[in-house]
Design a protein around this motif. Structure first.
Motif, PDB file in Angstrom:
ATOM      1  N   ALA A 267       2.871  -9.924   8.326  1.00  0.00           N
ATOM      2  CA  ALA A 267       3.231 -10.794   6.686  1.00  0.00           C
ATOM      3  C   ALA A 267       2.516 -10.845   5.720  1.00  0.00           C
ATOM      4  CB  ALA A 267       3.904 -12.267   6.847  1.00  0.00           C
ATOM      5  N   ARG A 268       0.639 -10.873   5.697  1.00  0.00           N
ATOM      6  CA  ARG A 268      -0.048 -10.964   5.176  1.00  0.00           C
ATOM      7  C   ARG A 268      -0.466  -9.795   5.051  1.00  0.00           C
ATOM      8  NH1 ARG A 268      -3.317 -16.119   5.280  1.00  0.00           N
ATOM      9  NH2 ARG A 268      -3.102 -17.964   6.210  1.00  0.00           N
ATOM     10  N   LEU A 269      -0.559  -8.737   5.495  1.00  0.00           N
ATOM     11  CA  LEU A 269      -0.773  -7.861   5.387  1.00  0.00           C
ATOM     12  C   LEU A 269       0.653  -6.693   4.122  1.00  0.00           C
ATOM     13  CD1 LEU A 269      -3.083  -6.333   9.073  1.00  0.00           C
ATOM     14  CD2 LEU A 269      -3.641  -7.223   6.135  1.00  0.00           C
ATOM     15  N   ALA A 270       1.178  -6.618   4.139  1.00  0.00           N
ATOM     16  CA  ALA A 270       2.576  -5.973   3.821  1.00  0.00           C
ATOM     17  C   ALA A 270       2.169  -6.042   2.059  1.00  0.00           C
ATOM     18  CB  ALA A 270       3.787  -6.438   4.040  1.00  0.00           C
ATOM     19  N   PRO A 271       1.819  -6.695   1.259  1.00  0.00           N
ATOM     20  CA  PRO A 271       0.882  -7.019  -0.455  1.00  0.00           C
ATOM     21  C   PRO A 271       0.221  -5.803  -0.506  1.00  0.00           C
ATOM     22  CG  PRO A 271       1.468  -9.059   0.183  1.00  0.00           C
ATOM     23  CD  PRO A 271       1.964  -8.354   1.379  1.00  0.00           C
ATOM     24  N   LEU A 272      -1.164  -5.800   0.394  1.00  0.00           N
ATOM     25  CA  LEU A 272      -2.297  -4.724   1.168  1.00  0.00           C
ATOM     26  C   LEU A 272      -1.740  -3.897   1.315  1.00  0.00           C
ATOM     27  CD1 LEU A 272      -5.469  -4.477   0.512  1.00  0.00           C
ATOM     28  CD2 LEU A 272      -5.367  -4.651   3.209  1.00  0.00           C
ATOM     29  N   ARG A 273      -0.825  -3.348   2.186  1.00  0.00           N
ATOM     30  CA  ARG A 273      -0.571  -2.219   2.483  1.00  0.00           C
ATOM     31  C   ARG A 273       0.105  -1.434   0.473  1.00  0.00           C
ATOM     32  NH1 ARG A 273       5.178  -2.585   5.088  1.00  0.00           N
ATOM     33  NH2 ARG A 273       5.573  -3.092   2.773  1.00  0.00           N
ATOM     34  N   ASP A 274       1.030  -2.185   0.384  1.00  0.00           N
ATOM     35  CA  ASP A 274       1.898  -1.677  -1.007  1.00  0.00           C
ATOM     36  C   ASP A 274       0.647  -1.751  -2.033  1.00  0.00           C
ATOM     37  OD1 ASP A 274       4.188  -2.058   0.715  1.00  0.00           O
ATOM     38  OD2 ASP A 274       4.337  -3.915  -0.920  1.00  0.00           O
ATOM     39  N   PHE A 275      -0.402  -2.202  -2.355  1.00  0.00           N
ATOM     40  CA  PHE A 275      -1.426  -1.918  -3.502  1.00  0.00           C
ATOM     41  C   PHE A 275      -1.778  -0.262  -2.718  1.00  0.00           C
ATOM     42  CE2 PHE A 275      -5.928  -2.361  -4.275  1.00  0.00           C
ATOM     43  CZ  PHE A 275      -5.787  -2.225  -5.436  1.00  0.00           C
ATOM     44  N   LEU A 276      -2.676  -0.265  -1.002  1.00  0.00           N
ATOM     45  CA  LEU A 276      -3.537   0.545  -1.280  1.00  0.00           C
ATOM     46  C   LEU A 276      -2.309   1.875  -1.239  1.00  0.00           C
ATOM     47  CD1 LEU A 276      -5.863  -1.001   1.495  1.00  0.00           C
ATOM     48  CD2 LEU A 276      -6.083  -0.403  -0.458  1.00  0.00           C
ATOM     49  N   LEU A 277      -1.029   2.067  -1.191  1.00  0.00           N
ATOM     50  CA  LEU A 277      -0.559   3.603  -0.620  1.00  0.00           C
ATOM     51  C   LEU A 277      -0.565   4.049  -2.268  1.00  0.00           C
ATOM     52  CD1 LEU A 277       2.396   2.329   1.804  1.00  0.00           C
ATOM     53  CD2 LEU A 277       0.361   4.701   2.056  1.00  0.00           C
ATOM     54  N   LEU A 278      -0.279   3.002  -3.321  1.00  0.00           N
ATOM     55  CA  LEU A 278      -0.338   3.203  -4.485  1.00  0.00           C
ATOM     56  C   LEU A 278      -1.399   4.632  -4.717  1.00  0.00           C
ATOM     57  CD1 LEU A 278       0.513   2.802  -7.500  1.00  0.00           C
ATOM     58  CD2 LEU A 278      -1.722   1.668  -7.797  1.00  0.00           C
ATOM     59  N   PHE A 279      -2.761   3.898  -4.425  1.00  0.00           N
ATOM     60  CA  PHE A 279      -3.669   5.171  -4.745  1.00  0.00           C
ATOM     61  C   PHE A 279      -3.157   6.212  -3.258  1.00  0.00           C
ATOM     62  CE2 PHE A 279      -5.600   1.502  -5.596  1.00  0.00           C
ATOM     63  CZ  PHE A 279      -6.438   1.410  -6.382  1.00  0.00           C
ATOM     64  N   PHE A 280      -2.504   6.621  -2.406  1.00  0.00           N
ATOM     65  CA  PHE A 280      -2.314   7.390  -1.946  1.00  0.00           C
ATOM     66  C   PHE A 280      -1.236   8.569  -2.941  1.00  0.00           C
ATOM     67  CE2 PHE A 280       1.758   8.952   0.427  1.00  0.00           C
ATOM     68  CZ  PHE A 280       0.565  10.115   1.183  1.00  0.00           C
ATOM     69  N   PHE A 281      -0.761   7.901  -3.511  1.00  0.00           N
ATOM     70  CA  PHE A 281       0.172   8.552  -4.626  1.00  0.00           C
ATOM     71  C   PHE A 281      -0.196   9.170  -5.506  1.00  0.00           C
ATOM     72  CE2 PHE A 281       3.491   5.573  -1.906  1.00  0.00           C
ATOM     73  CZ  PHE A 281       4.309   6.657  -1.483  1.00  0.00           C
ATOM     74  N   ILE A 282      -1.146   8.442  -5.877  1.00  0.00           N
ATOM     75  CA  ILE A 282      -2.528   8.859  -7.266  1.00  0.00           C
ATOM     76  C   ILE A 282      -3.025  10.221  -6.740  1.00  0.00           C
ATOM     77  CG2 ILE A 282      -4.258   8.669  -8.314  1.00  0.00           C
ATOM     78  CD1 ILE A 282      -3.425   5.761  -8.923  1.00  0.00           C
ATOM     79  N   ALA A 283      -4.033   9.754  -5.638  1.00  0.00           N
ATOM     80  CA  ALA A 283      -4.389  11.411  -5.219  1.00  0.00           C
ATOM     81  C   ALA A 283      -3.445  12.232  -4.591  1.00  0.00           C
ATOM     82  CB  ALA A 283      -4.789  10.590  -3.685  1.00  0.00           C
ATOM     83  N   LEU A 284      -2.184  12.107  -4.038  1.00  0.00           N
ATOM     84  CA  LEU A 284      -1.731  13.003  -3.808  1.00  0.00           C
ATOM     85  C   LEU A 284      -1.019  13.921  -5.394  1.00  0.00           C
ATOM     86  CD1 LEU A 284       0.738  15.104  -2.011  1.00  0.00           C
ATOM     87  CD2 LEU A 284       2.293  13.477  -2.718  1.00  0.00           C
ATOM     88  N   GLY A 285      -0.606  13.140  -6.491  1.00  0.00           N
ATOM     89  CA  GLY A 285      -0.243  13.390  -7.593  1.00  0.00           C
ATOM     90  C   GLY A 285      -1.283  14.268  -8.309  1.00  0.00           C
ATOM     91  N   SER A 286      -2.477  13.925  -8.149  1.00  0.00           N
ATOM     92  CA  SER A 286      -3.070  14.262  -9.128  1.00  0.00           C
ATOM     93  C   SER A 286      -4.104  15.509  -8.229  1.00  0.00           C
ATOM     94  CB  SER A 286      -3.848  13.264  -8.842  1.00  0.00           C
ATOM     95  OG  SER A 286      -5.038  12.711  -7.322  1.00  0.00           O
ATOM     96  N   ALA A 287      -3.902  15.926  -6.801  1.00  0.00           N
ATOM     97  CA  ALA A 287      -4.114  17.162  -6.227  1.00  0.00           C
ATOM     98  C   ALA A 287      -3.104  18.011  -6.827  1.00  0.00           C
ATOM     99  CB  ALA A 287      -4.346  16.562  -4.680  1.00  0.00           C
ATOM    100  N   LEU A 288      -2.693  17.565  -7.123  1.00  0.00           N
ATOM    101  CA  LEU A 288      -1.561  19.032  -7.619  1.00  0.00           C
ATOM    102  C   LEU A 288      -1.638  19.710  -8.747  1.00  0.00           C
ATOM    103  CD1 LEU A 288       1.711  17.471  -6.254  1.00  0.00           C
ATOM    104  CD2 LEU A 288       0.547  18.816  -5.509  1.00  0.00           C
ATOM    105  N   ASP A 289      -2.352  21.307  -8.593  1.00  0.00           N
ATOM    106  CA  ASP A 289      -2.222  21.893 -10.281  1.00  0.00           C
ATOM    107  C   ASP A 289      -1.602  22.395 -10.737  1.00  0.00           C
ATOM    108  OD1 ASP A 289      -4.118  23.812 -11.980  1.00  0.00           O
ATOM    109  OD2 ASP A 289      -5.664  24.007 -10.810  1.00  0.00           O
TER     110      ASP A 289
END
Length: 574
Positions: A267-289
């Motif tokens: 329960a305590r890590l769920a919000p942290l997971r959602d916040f950090l995964l935002l950067f996963f998707f940002i990294a994924l999108g920004s890597a696409l040329d």
């Protein structure tokens, strides 16, 4: 202004968060899946648009930590007994999908005029499915604990392991090279390392986990920090030995899954997971040329259709042959209808080694964009898609579906007076009290853990989905006097189907002539449910308040009925 932002990593992260909030809000207004919005943020912030992303190392670090925490939370709620029972289907489906995609992807590449090496690279890249995206989507839909969710998780893990080993083999024979982020070494070394990590988890669970977490629980903040450290440490170890961060993070969660504090940690890590995964998707999108996308439009369309249609079909065929229902196979199959971010990494590795040209990376990039976006909608609206294609799927289901965790047909003639959909705490409490009064009850749920609990309590159950017309029609409705739905409504922003109104419609069209009672927690829902055909609306809070007043006014107390909790309920309670 842009120069000021990119000169400061803090300002850059702040700008990305603002951009994510704005695009995400627009996506919600347009009723688009949040994952698509976040990938769009990466594209907008990437080199093809605003070019905001300059702190690649920092964003990559946050992204990788998010992956570790996500898989850690999956591992911490894994049911070991259920995983054992699903081992065969996970293994065969995972291996079958990898073999099918590799062979036919290679042949399609040759047919499109690609060279042998390029076709091989593209075919291997197409075998990757994004465990992170799939787990996130299934978690948002509350389906990660369902049978198809557990099977999908199992064969995705098998697929990840096979792909890692395939990369090592390709590296060894000189056709490819293992990416530095996935470690390296020989196949025996990777297998030995995997066995060693599993052995370490077993020892930790048996001798260390409970006493250590009990001491740490005196300082809840320290318990959370320890959990994050476990996730990061195991993910790093898995990455170093060649198993990957995903497997390492998963094992870390399994190491703490037997402790009494796992729900608090989750329960305590769920919000942290959602916040950090935002950067996963940002990294994924920004890597696409996006400048590389125009070279192979026709080829990208062919490969995208192959992934979107072929991968789900092979999963559906394998699961059908093993005795699973077509609905379970269809829902599980949709989870492999995309390629992964590691597909781009794999082909980029080939470009850097001189094995393939940059246009191959553009081809796989376009396939990634199309399949990730399309499969997000396919998984989000999976039940609606099943309703459309169900008449065509009969060939994928064996008679009797022997592998489903239900006793299909065993209770058809027993004359149940009440059929309860939704075997959570409320539904289970109703079922036990009806049973005490001598009323025959049949429970229905899509969660294997809830099914198991009912059977352990001596109640009869059927495994199935309340929105499946075929399943509802097969239930023993003729002698039933009441249909009771306690299925909770979980608005996720992705889809807006109300299971309760769907169930009312399906039972009536299936010839049910009794009365229907549904649970509601909001006055507005109550009015709509009556309008949809409900004969009675149960309002747990109102009913509990009425009972509390009766007790305060001197009504006799009744014997309490204890209900053992299951993992998903414990997590919600914490």
């Amino acid at each position: 202004m842009m120069e000021v932002i990119v000169q400061s990593p803090f300002a850059e992260i702040a700008a990305l968060l603002v951009l994510a909030a704005v695009v995400g809000f627009l996506g919600i207004i347009l009723r688009q899946p949040l994952i698509v919005s976040f990938i769009a943020v990466g594209l907008i912030a990437g080199p093809s648009a605003l070019d905001l992303v300059r702190s690649d190392e920092q964003i990559s670090l946050l992204s990788e930590l998010g992956i570790a925490v996500l898989l850690f939370l999956v591992g911490i709620k894994l049911d070991v007994k259920l995983i054992r029972s699903l081992g065969a289907v996970s293994l065969l489906t995972g291996l079958g999908q990898v073999a099918f995609t590799s062979v036919f992807g290679y042949l399609i590449g040759l047919a499109l005029g690609l060279g042998h090496i390029t076709s091989l690279y593209v075919a291997v890249a197409l075998t990757f499915s994004s465990t992170i995206i799939i787990v996130k989507l299934l978690s948002d839909k509350r389906e990660i604990d369902s049978l198809h969710g557990q099977i999908a998780l199992g064969f995705l893990i098998v697929q990840d392991l096979v792909v890692v080993l395939a990369m090592i083999v390709l590296s060894a024979i000189g056709i490819g090279a293992a990416d530095g982020g996935h470690g390296g070494g020989s196949v025996p070394m990777v297998l030995a390392s995997g066995v060693a990590m599993v052995a370490l988890v077993v020892v930790f669970v048996r001798y260390v986990a409970n006493p250590l977490t009990e001491r740490l629980a005196h300082a809840p903040e320290l318990l959370v920090i320890f959990a994050i450290a476990m996730a990061a440490m195991f993910a790093a170890a898995g990455d170093i030995v060649g198993l990957g961060k995903e497997v390492g993070g998963l094992l870390a969660g399994v190491a703490l899954a037997s402790t009494p504090y796992r729900e608090t940690i989750a329960a305590r890590l769920a919000p942290l997971r959602d916040f950090l995964l935002l950067f996963f998707f940002i990294a994924l999108g920004s890597a696409l040329d996006l400048s590389l996308l125009g070279a192979h439009v026709s080829g990208a369309i062919v490969f995208s259709l192959f992934v979107l249609i072929g991968n789900p079909l092979i999963v559906l065929a394998i699961m059908g042959a093993m005795g699973y229902r077509k609905r379970t196979g269809f829902l599980a199959g949709l989870t492999v209808a995309q390629i992964s971010e590691f597909s781009l990494i794999f082909v980029a590795m080939g470009v850097s080694l001189g094995h393939v040209q940059e246009d191959a990376l553009g081809l796989v990039t376009m396939v990634g964009l199309v399949t990730i976006a399309a499969s997000t909608y396919m998984i989000t609206y999976s039940h609606q898609l099943y309703a459309v294609f169900e008449p065509l799927l009969g060939v994928f289901e064996r008679k009797g579906t022997p592998r489903e965790p239900s006793e299909a047909g065993a209770h058809r003639e027993d004359g149940h007076k009440v059929i309860i959909f939704g075997l959570g705490r409320f539904g289970t409490a109703i079922g036990l009290r009806l049973q005490k009064r001598g009323i025959k009850v049949l429970g229905v749920d899509f969660n294997p853990l809830a099914i198991r609990r009912w059977r352990e309590l001596g109640l009869e159950t059927e495994f199935g989905d309340a929105t499946d017309p075929e399943f509802v029609a097969e239930l023993p409705l003729a002698r039933a006097e009441w249909i009771v739905s306690t299925v909770p409504l979980h608005p996720t922003g992705l889809s807006h189907e109300d299971t309760r109104t769907t169930l009312i419609q399906l039972t009536r069209t299936s010839g049910f002539r009794g009365r229907v009672a549904v649970a509601s927690h909001h006055p507005k829902d109550t009015e709509e449910l009556f309008a949809s055909g409900a004969d009675m609306v149960l309002e747990p809070f109102q009913d509990a308040a009425d009972r509390a007043v009766d007790l305060l006014c001197g009504a006799p107390e009744e014997e309490r009925t204890e209900i053992p909790s299951i993992e998903t309920e414990e997590k919600q309670a914490s």
